[in-house]
Design a protein around this motif. Structure first.
Motif, PDB file in Angstrom:
ATOM      1  N   ALA A 173       4.767  -7.719   4.588  1.00 36.51           N
ATOM      2  CA  ALA A 173       3.964  -8.894   4.927  1.00 36.51           C
ATOM      3  C   ALA A 173       4.816 -10.158   4.861  1.00 36.51           C
ATOM      4  CB  ALA A 173       2.780  -9.014   3.976  1.00 36.51           C
ATOM      5  N   GLU A 197       2.073 -10.176   9.970  1.00 36.75           N
ATOM      6  CA  GLU A 197       1.456 -11.455   9.642  1.00 36.75           C
ATOM      7  C   GLU A 197      -0.013 -11.465  10.017  1.00 36.75           C
ATOM      8  OE1 GLU A 197       4.451 -14.903  10.182  1.00 36.75           O
ATOM      9  OE2 GLU A 197       4.657 -13.673  11.986  1.00 36.75           O
ATOM     10  N   SER A 198      -0.773 -12.300   9.326  1.00 39.34           N
ATOM     11  CA  SER A 198      -2.160 -12.523   9.737  1.00 39.34           C
ATOM     12  C   SER A 198      -2.180 -13.576  10.839  1.00 39.34           C
ATOM     13  CB  SER A 198      -2.997 -12.986   8.540  1.00 39.34           C
ATOM     14  OG  SER A 198      -2.738 -14.345   8.250  1.00 39.34           O
ATOM     15  N   ILE A 254      -6.929  -6.684   8.497  1.00 39.37           N
ATOM     16  CA  ILE A 254      -6.384  -6.852   7.154  1.00 39.37           C
ATOM     17  C   ILE A 254      -7.435  -6.510   6.107  1.00 39.37           C
ATOM     18  CG2 ILE A 254      -5.516  -8.578   5.528  1.00 39.37           C
ATOM     19  CD1 ILE A 254      -4.168  -9.917   7.999  1.00 39.37           C
ATOM     20  N   ALA A 272      -3.545 -10.401   1.434  1.00 43.35           N
ATOM     21  CA  ALA A 272      -2.105 -10.468   1.695  1.00 43.35           C
ATOM     22  C   ALA A 272      -1.403  -9.193   1.256  1.00 43.35           C
ATOM     23  CB  ALA A 272      -1.496 -11.678   0.981  1.00 43.35           C
ATOM     24  N   THR A 275      -1.714  -6.586   3.975  1.00 45.12           N
ATOM     25  CA  THR A 275      -1.394  -6.995   5.346  1.00 45.12           C
ATOM     26  C   THR A 275      -0.407  -6.051   6.012  1.00 45.12           C
ATOM     27  OG1 THR A 275      -1.930  -9.323   4.967  1.00 45.12           O
ATOM     28  CG2 THR A 275      -0.376  -8.845   6.730  1.00 45.12           C
ATOM     29  N   ALA A 276       0.630  -5.639   5.309  1.00 50.03           N
ATOM     30  CA  ALA A 276       1.614  -4.727   5.906  1.00 50.03           C
ATOM     31  C   ALA A 276       0.973  -3.393   6.259  1.00 50.03           C
ATOM     32  CB  ALA A 276       2.787  -4.521   4.956  1.00 50.03           C
TER      33      ALA A 276
END
Length: 308
Positions: A173, A197-198, A254, A272, A275-276
């Motif tokens: 992320a 990324e978001s 996400i 977060a 996220t990855a």
């Protein structure tokens, strides 16, 4: 690159007694086709994120003045700097934006640091921290765009390799870029690093398209952890040199990955932190036949705190 690896080696030796060696695992429960995915559960680190690595490396490699340290943060970095300062007997003043959320504010308060909540976003908190640095003489501990921070975050990937990492590709992320800069600095080009990324915090994708000074308007579910307006220059330079891929995902994917970690593995993460994984779970990243993929789970401080 060899210079980065030498500096990360030195950082690892410096912080080894201060950080947790977080667990790794392999699972078939998270990918659409049930292929094996390697995980590193860095959300189990002190204060619930990888950030203590860079914080300890900065403090242990610096002459900390009597005024102590200062940091701006969306929450996790501030908690890490406050924790490291407390363990090393230093004063700490942490500036966070209002969007940090009650859970991360409480986490910082529990360390005993001097906490200042600033209207606006991370950028406003950073400006306030820089003003305090000038006024007080405190040591600034940057969240992502400083060599000592990147070296500390790089120890995570060094550690992962020592635990038997056998992946071709590692998904990481991105917020300001300190974490993925550590990955690129350690792995070089002998492992593929993919940025995730978001859509409300796509600093790296924006910079790769429009130049290193491009800024975004921060928003979305991961804003209190990934919410920098501009990518760090260290990250940008490494990403350009290594020509890494940057994927941008909607908030819904996400949140779905965050839920998947809980439902399948009973691992609690913040947006977060998942996220990855969202890139893989959603199909946004599709591995080639035989490609081995690893995912870093990096944060465990959702807001509100589910256990109060």
């Amino acid at each position: 690159m060899s210079d980065w690896r030498e500096r990360i080696d030195a950082a690892a030796e410096r912080i080894i007694e201060r950080v947790r060696r977080t667990p790794v695992m392999t699972t078939r429960a998270l990918a659409p086709d049930n292929f094996p995915v390697d995980l590193k559960l860095e959300q189990m680190q002190h204060t619930g994120s990888f950030k203590v690595r860079g914080a300890f490396n900065t403090l242990l490699s610096s002459d900390v003045p009597a005024a102590g340290v200062v940091a701006a943060s969306g929450g996790n970095h501030g908690a890490a700097v406050a924790y490291a300062a407390a363990k090393l007997g230093c004063r700490a003043r942490i500036f966070v934006p209002e969007l940090a959320g009650a859970a991360k504010v409480a986490l910082i308060e529990r360390t005993g640091a001097d906490l200042v909540v600033v209207p606006g976003t991370y950028s406003e908190a950073l400006a306030a921290a820089q003003a305090w640095e000038i006024e007080s003489g405190a040591l600034q501990v940057h969240a992502y765009d400083a060599p000592a921070t990147v070296e500390g975050q790089g120890t995570l990937f060094r550690e992962w390799e020592s635990q038997g990492l056998d992946a071709d590709t590692v998904l990481v992320a991105v917020g300001g870029g300190g974490l993925i800069a550590g990955a690129m600095a350690w792995f070089g080009q002998y492992r593929k690093v993919v940025a995730v990324e978001s859509e409300g915090c796509a600093t790296l994708a924006t910079a790769l398209a429009n130049g290193p000074d491009a800024e975004i308007e921060v928003s979305g579910v991961a804003a209190n952890a990934l919410g920098a307006r501009r990518i760090g220059r260290i990250c940008y330079d490494l990403a350009r040199r290594q020509q890494i891929e940057a994927l941008v995902l909607p908030d819904a994917e996400i949140v779905a990955a965050q839920r998947l970690m809980w439902q399948k593995l009973r691992q609690l993460t913040e947006p977060a932190g998942a996220t990855a994984l969202a890139a893989l779970a959603s199909g946004a990243y599709r591995p080639e036949h035989g490609e081995r993929v690893a995912v870093l789970i990096c944060g465990a401080n959702p807001s509100p705190d589910p256990l109060g």
